[in-house]
Design a protein around this motif. Structure first.
Motif, PDB file in Angstrom:
ATOM      1  N   LYS A 150       0.823  -1.215   0.000  1.00 25.62           N
ATOM      2  CA  LYS A 150       0.000   0.000   0.000  1.00 25.62           C
ATOM      3  C   LYS A 150       0.853   1.260   0.000  1.00 25.62           C
ATOM      4  CE  LYS A 150      -3.811  -2.091   2.534  1.00 25.62           C
ATOM      5  NZ  LYS A 150      -5.008  -1.872   3.284  1.00 25.62           N
ATOM      6  N   GLU A 151       2.001   1.200  -0.637  1.00 29.46           N
ATOM      7  CA  GLU A 151       2.813   2.410  -0.738  1.00 29.46           C
ATOM      8  C   GLU A 151       2.416   3.168  -1.999  1.00 29.46           C
ATOM      9  OE1 GLU A 151       7.106   1.690  -0.260  1.00 29.46           O
ATOM     10  OE2 GLU A 151       6.540  -0.139   0.786  1.00 29.46           O
ATOM     11  N   GLU A 152       2.863   4.422  -2.085  1.00 26.93           N
ATOM     12  CA  GLU A 152       2.517   5.243  -3.235  1.00 26.93           C
ATOM     13  C   GLU A 152       3.205   4.744  -4.497  1.00 26.93           C
ATOM     14  OE1 GLU A 152       3.042   9.592  -3.350  1.00 26.93           O
ATOM     15  OE2 GLU A 152       2.174   9.510  -1.331  1.00 26.93           O
ATOM     16  N   THR A 153       2.471   4.685  -5.606  1.00 24.72           N
ATOM     17  CA  THR A 153       3.085   4.376  -6.892  1.00 24.72           C
ATOM     18  C   THR A 153       2.598   5.366  -7.931  1.00 24.72           C
ATOM     19  OG1 THR A 153       1.314   2.877  -7.537  1.00 24.72           O
ATOM     20  CG2 THR A 153       3.191   1.880  -6.420  1.00 24.72           C
ATOM     21  N   LEU A 154       3.279   5.337  -9.091  1.00 26.95           N
ATOM     22  CA  LEU A 154       2.955   6.266 -10.175  1.00 26.95           C
ATOM     23  C   LEU A 154       1.524   6.131 -10.681  1.00 26.95           C
ATOM     24  CD1 LEU A 154       6.002   6.413 -12.626  1.00 26.95           C
ATOM     25  CD2 LEU A 154       4.778   8.325 -11.572  1.00 26.95           C
ATOM     26  N   LEU A 155       1.003   4.894 -10.630  1.00 28.92           N
ATOM     27  CA  LEU A 155      -0.300   4.648 -11.241  1.00 28.92           C
ATOM     28  C   LEU A 155      -1.468   4.925 -10.300  1.00 28.92           C
ATOM     29  CD1 LEU A 155       0.576   1.393 -13.239  1.00 28.92           C
ATOM     30  CD2 LEU A 155       0.369   3.710 -14.100  1.00 28.92           C
ATOM     31  N   ASP A 156      -1.172   5.401  -9.082  1.00 26.81           N
ATOM     32  CA  ASP A 156      -2.242   5.665  -8.110  1.00 26.81           C
ATOM     33  C   ASP A 156      -3.382   6.531  -8.647  1.00 26.81           C
ATOM     34  OD1 ASP A 156      -1.166   4.084  -6.244  1.00 26.81           O
ATOM     35  OD2 ASP A 156      -0.352   5.672  -4.965  1.00 26.81           O
ATOM     36  N   PRO A 157      -3.066   7.655  -9.301  1.00 26.15           N
ATOM     37  CA  PRO A 157      -4.160   8.533  -9.749  1.00 26.15           C
ATOM     38  C   PRO A 157      -5.153   7.822 -10.668  1.00 26.15           C
ATOM     39  CG  PRO A 157      -2.015   9.567 -10.115  1.00 26.15           C
ATOM     40  CD  PRO A 157      -1.739   8.189  -9.635  1.00 26.15           C
ATOM     41  N   ILE A 158      -4.675   6.818 -11.444  1.00 26.57           N
ATOM     42  CA  ILE A 158      -5.588   6.097 -12.335  1.00 26.57           C
ATOM     43  C   ILE A 158      -6.349   5.021 -11.572  1.00 26.57           C
ATOM     44  CG2 ILE A 158      -5.763   4.733 -14.448  1.00 26.57           C
ATOM     45  CD1 ILE A 158      -2.958   5.832 -15.182  1.00 26.57           C
ATOM     46  N   PHE A 159      -5.621   4.237 -10.786  1.00 32.17           N
ATOM     47  CA  PHE A 159      -6.241   3.030 -10.244  1.00 32.17           C
ATOM     48  C   PHE A 159      -6.942   3.224  -8.903  1.00 32.17           C
ATOM     49  CE2 PHE A 159      -3.231   0.989 -13.255  1.00 32.17           C
ATOM     50  CZ  PHE A 159      -4.201   0.396 -14.039  1.00 32.17           C
ATOM     51  N   ASN A 160      -6.508   4.195  -8.115  1.00 30.15           N
ATOM     52  CA  ASN A 160      -7.203   4.402  -6.836  1.00 30.15           C
ATOM     53  C   ASN A 160      -8.713   4.581  -7.012  1.00 30.15           C
ATOM     54  OD1 ASN A 160      -5.101   3.976  -5.144  1.00 30.15           O
ATOM     55  ND2 ASN A 160      -4.617   6.133  -4.797  1.00 30.15           N
ATOM     56  N   PRO A 161      -9.152   5.506  -7.902  1.00 26.17           N
ATOM     57  CA  PRO A 161     -10.609   5.663  -8.051  1.00 26.17           C
ATOM     58  C   PRO A 161     -11.297   4.425  -8.629  1.00 26.17           C
ATOM     59  CG  PRO A 161      -9.400   7.206  -9.479  1.00 26.17           C
ATOM     60  CD  PRO A 161      -8.398   6.506  -8.646  1.00 26.17           C
TER      61      PRO A 161
END
Lengths: 188, 562
Positions: free
Chosen positions: B32-43
């Motif tokens: 659960k650390e921050e990754t580059l793809l967070d903005p796409i996949f989090n939502p």
């Protein structure tokens, strides 16, 4: 277990949307900007449509032959012979192909016949033959079509596909493209 | 050096170079650390959890994990049977392919649910595009299941003493969305630009240059081929699988697909090291696996490049190698290399017909699946290897006369029993299946495509491939009948779920035990010495259980050809 059934069904439904609908749709949209719009490598010649990476059967003597095929190059299906290396029946078949080859190419020495032209490919749709397999057919075609050998050899050299970026993999030649070019020489 | 050999080196080293950073990325995903793809996949993931009524932060113990895993797999099985047996009436069937029979649907569904993709049908005539899309869905989630199982193992060895091992649904969904999906999208895009079709139109009819009328099967191939490799599934869109010029149009596509199938299993080894902060330990695992891999690959490539001695004896130019069942655009070297990669990891996609490989190449393919832990499939490769580690820890412990310890936890009778059962299950399934099929010749021998020793190898290969959840075959076998569909179907289930349940149970049991700090007498498991120990355990288990069967098949065939 009971409390997992409902979430599992719902998660399955949601992920079907994601992976079986949206994902292929995205790939389909990307395919629309590719050169052949996701329909395979299409080659149009004299108004006729071919697939350049699906091999075709060439058995007539005036064409460069393609490799033997377990599915007769009918791309409605695909597959190899699945014959084991020690299978006697199979080895006899290969011997027969060698004999036929020598019969139709009397000027060729047996030790110059490359193995790919007498063995079937895995898909049964191999679009390529080796450079050696093209060269070994030059004498026959030259005689039948009355084209001088150096012209044919140049044709093979021009159409030879080198290893990827000159570094990776084997050289090869596309039989369909070779035979189309061959027809064009004749017409000119 | 020969361009064919350089091609292989480029594929392996290139993938390895990318696997290390990708492993770090996987560790971040599960941590659960921050990754580059967070903005796409989090939502996207948030929406999925909301719609399914799942709380991804609810921690599960190992038993809850297994219940969740088995429940959702059962649902996929039921749905799969339904779709395949009614595909004729469902949409997206331009070629008018018929419904599957019950036994074939049983085999196919299980095979895709368990990440095996043994196929007793040909894609061109056996399934509709709707079914292909469904099977592709299973390729995502079955690989996701394997990765999620490995993630549970990750968690078990990160904490000092705990029952809380994360949330199964979160592991499953993230494995699919953040690991499998991005890789598949990239690879599918490369494939469509290389001539792989992606269309929903049916068969095309063309007249060849020579004047023959033939049909050309096509379909939404690119999306399927990408995930079949990334998820180490291996099921072909077409009958000829990765040898088909639409699935694998060029040497470049071959390199890309090779990268696709190798990247996740390699990255998972490094991910384990990053996640548990034991990077030296994951290098030990990598070393043992790579040694085994090379010992199988090098002879295989050599034999395939050397070609069939029986054809050499006919006096023709045999310098291209064993070309029967192979494609010219790949060549013998890359094909031999692929045949081992696809069997050590559990992909089972083929770019040549393994049935036509040289006898001892066929043996190496069999050994690769019999061991099933040199890299191994998505996630499950590590689980299988973990069993061998536990055995090696136990034997080493006995040798020095101390209670065996692993990662600061005592390995006791209960864990050992589970490990032994799982280690012996694999040979049990393969050998009993082979023995039964051989004992009833009207079931076994009648369906063979080759006589003699090679025929026996066809039977052995089919059961080995089923138990290892590999999915490749000596495809000459006429395997779409009641016997093969049902018998391999059951072996597939046992060969999948027990080797997931066992290691997770062991990991769960160990995780809940008290942590013992490292002392002078602790067995170090991240050293070369211990690596040799693990390797020896693997060789002994595989050699002792399988050597007699191999003697009857490929080894006998090899000597009969001299």
């Amino acid at each position: 277990m009971k409390k997992h059934i409902l979430p599992a069904i719902k998660l399955t439904a949601v992920t079907i949307l994601l992976f079986a609908l949206l994902y292929p749709l995205a790939v389909w949209m990307i395919a629309q900007i590719s050169p052949n719009k996701g329909k395979g490598d299409i080659l149009i010649h004299h108004g006729k449509k071919y697939y350049s990476n699906i091999g075709q059967s060439f058995t007539n003597d005036e064409y460069f032959w393609s490799r033997p095929s377990a599915v007769a190059y009918n791309a409605a299906g695909s597959g190899g012979s699945n014959k084991g290396p020690s299978n006697e029946e199979y080895l006899l078949e290969v011997q027969e192909r060698i004999d036929t080859f020598l019969l139709k190419n009397p000027a060729v020495r047996k030790e110059d016949i490359p193995v790919d032209i007498v063995t079937a490919s895995g898909s049964g749709l191999d679009p390529n033959i080796s450079i050696e397999a093209a060269k070994v057919q030059v004498k026959r075609i030259s005689k039948i079509r009355a084209i001088e050998e150096p012209i044919l050899e140049k044709l093979i050299a021009d159409l030879t596909e080198q290893p990827l970026v000159g570094l990776f993999g084997p050289s090869k030649i596309n039989v369909l493209k070779l035979n189309i070019a061959l027809d064009e020489i004749q017409q000119n | 050096m020969n361009t064919e050999i350089i091609g292989i080196l480029a594929m392996f080293l290139g993938t390895l170079a990318l696997a290390i950073p990708f492993g770090k990325y996987i560790a971040k995903v599960y941590g659960k650390e921050e990754t580059l793809l967070d903005p796409i996949f989090n939502p996207i993931e948030k929406l999925c959890y909301k719609l399914s009524g799942i709380n991804p932060n609810k921690e599960m113990n190992w038993k809850e994990h297994l219940v969740a895993l088995l429940t959702i797999n059962m649902i996929w099985f039921v749905l799969g049977m339904f779709f395949l047996m009614t595909q004729q009436w469902l949409p997206l069937n331009p070629d008018g392919n018929p419904n599957m029979s019950a036994d074939l649907a049983f085999n196919t569904t299980i095979s895709f649910v368990v990440n095996c993709n043994l196929q007793h049908y040909s894609g061109e005539s056996g399934v509709s595009y709707f079914s292909q899309m469904w099977l592709m869905f299973l390729q995502f989630v079955s690989a996701g299941t394997g990765l999620a199982a490995a993630a549970i193992l990750f968690r078990a060895f990160r904490e000092k003493a705990t029952d809380e091992l994360g949330n199964f649904y979160e592991f499953l969904l993230k494995s699919c969305t953040r690991i499998l999906l991005p890789l598949s999208l990239v690879i599918a895009s490369i494939l469509v630009f290389n001539g792989t079709p992606m269309t929903f139109e049916g068969k095309d009819q063309i007249i060849s240059l020579q004047g023959d009328t033939v049909e050309v099967s096509t379909g939404p191939v690119a999306s399927f081929v990408a995930i079949k490799h990334v998820g180490t599934n291996g099921g072909g869109f077409f009958g000829a699988n990765g040898a088909h010029p639409f699935e694998n149009p060029s040497y470049f596509s071959n390199m890309v697909e090779m990268f696709g199938q190798l990247i996740v299993p390699l990255a998972m080894i490094f991910a384990f090291g990053y996640f548990t902060r034991k990077r030296k330990f994951s290098w030990m695992i990598f070393g043992v696996m790579t040694l085994g891999f090379l010992l199988l690959t090098i002879p295989n490539v050599t034999m395939e490049m050397k070609g069939n001695p029986a054809i050499s004896a006919m006096g023709i130019d045999n310098s291209l190698g064993a070309t029967e069942g192979k494609e010219i655009r790949f060549g013998a070297a890359a094909t031999g290399f692929w045949s081992i990669v696809t069997t050590v990891i559990s992909t089972g996609s083929i770019n040549s017909m393994h049935d036509s490989s040289m006898p001892l190449s066929g043996m190496n393919q069999l050994i690769a699946m019999m061991i099933n832990a040199f890299y191994g499939g998505c996630g499950v490769g590590l689980l299988n290897f973990f069993i061998f580690i536990i055995l090696a820890v136990f034997i080493s412990g006995l040798m020095v006369g101390r209670t065996p310890e692993f990662m600061g936890k005592k390995v006791e009778a209960k864990e050992m029993k589970i490990a032994m059962i799982i280690a012996l299950l694999h040979p049990f399934l393969i050998l009993v299946g082979t023995a039964l099929a051989t004992a009833f010749p009207e079931q076994g021998a009648a369906t063979l495509n080759n006589p003699g020793f090679h025929g026996f190898s066809e039977i052995l290969y089919e059961y080995t491939s089923s138990a290892a959840n590999n999915g490749s075959g000596f495809e000459g076998l006429g395997d779409n009948n009641l016997w093969w569909n049902i018998s391999t179907g059951f072996i597939l289930i046992l060969g999948r779920f027990l080797p997931i349940i066992g290691p997770i149970a062991i990991a769960g049991l160990l995780a809940s035990k008290k942590y013992i700090p490292t002392g002078n007498g602790t067995l170090k498991t991240d050293t070369g010495t211990f690596g040799i120990m693990v390797f020896a355990v693997i060789v002994i288990i595989a050699a002792l259980s399988f050597f007699p069967a191999l003697t009857l098949g490929p080894i006998a065939e090899y000597f009969s050809m001299k």
